[in-house]
Design an enzyme around this catalytic site. Structure first.
Site: not given
Ligand SMILES: [Zn+2]
Length: 403
Positions: A178, A150, A88, A118
């Site tokens: 990440e 998330e 997401d 991201d």
């Molecule tokens: Zn992230």
């Protein structure tokens, strides 16, 4: 004039670039379904002969995907490395983008698009590498993990990790990709927030002794929460890895009352706590609950039996901390060819503590920079894509870290 790329720069693979383009094109904002992306990844892996395991949310509109890149998944139940990312993204509402946020735009050594940094970039590179991971599975079995929600509730990863436990899958380690510029991150603060509803009894303001002023009791509770914060800032052992080296609490929203001549019946406020790894959330929460139930409620109920103070917990994400010399951390740093741990801490939350608390040693490390995340014109550089690919290249030739 544009700076030329350094001549020794290694270009990203076409497969990785194409996969990034594909994944960016799925508008998987957290509030919307992520099934388009998940089903695409499932079908892509199926073509490679890999069976994906999907775990859906209650609505059936979102799913996690977990897949083991091995011919005999049974053989790697208790080994292998998880490459994990959330599918997401944050929304683009109100942001001024110079290209379409859900169409990858390549320009001047960068790929722009929502989620490039991201963190669909990492997922895409991992998917593009699936055939090579499969071919090299003997030395280093790889699991791919993709989660939902998330950026909002962290519900996806909780379901995924619970499912792994249920199926007896115990990987040796996990890398959360990440965006950290391929630096190893070993700590971040946790966050827990509450909505607190204080219910009193209303009355004409000339008759205050017959009423329970919800705002005044809320104010006492808020002052107490501030007191907890002050005590921690004085007494908690410092964790110098963080900009603010101790845990914090604050009240961020308050609503209550209807007029100055009416004793308010209701007051609602939101507060949050951000803890360092050494201080669990419960140690900060319990004194607040005790103060409400032992100090405030008896006084309120002495006047109005219906008076109440209710706490509703919202987000509850533990702090993340793993030893900087843990095998998985040293292993990941070696493969990324980085000796720079820096502070090893970041200010953003990740899914790492959920894996870590399930007994899967976890490090946060991925391509791109958090500076670009959540912003208009989010991007990842081609250099970072290539750095991640080099990392994967060394990963398939390495031996798994110890536990
Ligand atoms: Zn992230």
């Amino acid at each position: 004039m544009n700076k030329p790329l350094p001549t020794d720069a290694i270009a990203p693979s076409t497969a990785a670039l194409e996969m990034i383009d594909r994944l960016i094109a799925f508008p998987t904002v957290s509030r919307d379904s992520n099934l388009g992306l998940i089903e695409y990844a499932r079908d892509y892996l199926a073509h490679l002969g890999v069976r994906s395991h999907l775990v859906y949310d209650v609505s059936g509109r979102k799913a996690n995907l977990f897949a083991t890149l091995a011919d005999e998944p049974e053989a790697v139940r208790t080994g292998g490395i998880v490459l994990s990312g959330h599918t997401d993204t944050v929304p683009v509402d109100g942001q001024d983008w110079s290209s379409h946020p859900f169409r990858a735009h390549h320009a001047q050594g960068r790929i722009h698009g929502r989620g490039t940094a991201d963190m669909k970039g990492f997922i895409a590179i991992a998917l593009a590498w699936a055939p090579r991971f499969l071919a090299a599975q003997g030395s280093m079995p790889i699991h791919l993990s993709m989660t939902y929600d998330e950026e909002t509730t962290f519900l996806g990863v909780r379901g995924l990790v619970a499912d792994l436990a249920e199926r007896g899958i115990r990987p040796t380690g996990c890398i959360i990709g990440e965006p950290t510029d391929m630096q190893a991150i070993v700590a971040h603060k946790g966050k827990r927030d509450f909505c607190c509803k204080v219910r009193g009894r209303e009355a004409h303001s000339s008759l205050t002794p017959t009423a329970v002023n919800a705002i005044e009791y809320a104010a006492q509770l808020i002052a107490y929460i501030r007191g907890v914060a002050d005590r921690l800032s004085r007494e908690e052992p410092r964790d110098a890895r963080f900009t603010v080296p101790h845990s914090t609490l604050q009240t961020g929203v308050i609503h209550g009352g209807i007029a100055s001549n009416v004793v308010p019946r209701d007051c609602v406020f939101d507060f949050e706590m951000r803890n360092i790894p050494a201080t669990p959330h419960d140690a900060m929460t319990q004194p607040i609950l005790d103060y409400a139930s032992r100090e405030l409620l008896p006084k309120m109920r002495a006047v109005a039996s219906e008076a109440d103070i209710a706490f509703e917990m919202g987000l509850d994400l533990p702090a993340f901390g793993i030893e900087a010399d843990a095998p998985v951390v040293r292993w990941a740093m070696e493969l990324a060819q980085t000796s720079r741990l820096g502070t090893g801490a970041v200010s953003f939350a990740t899914e790492a503590p959920v894996f870590q608390r399930a007994g899967i040693p976890t490090v946060v490390m991925g391509p791109g920079s958090i500076d670009q995340a959540h912003k208009p014109d989010e991007f990842i550089t081609l250099d970072q894509v290539a750095a991640c690919e080099q990392f994967f290249g060394r990963l398939i030739e390495s031996r798994p870290p110890g536990r």
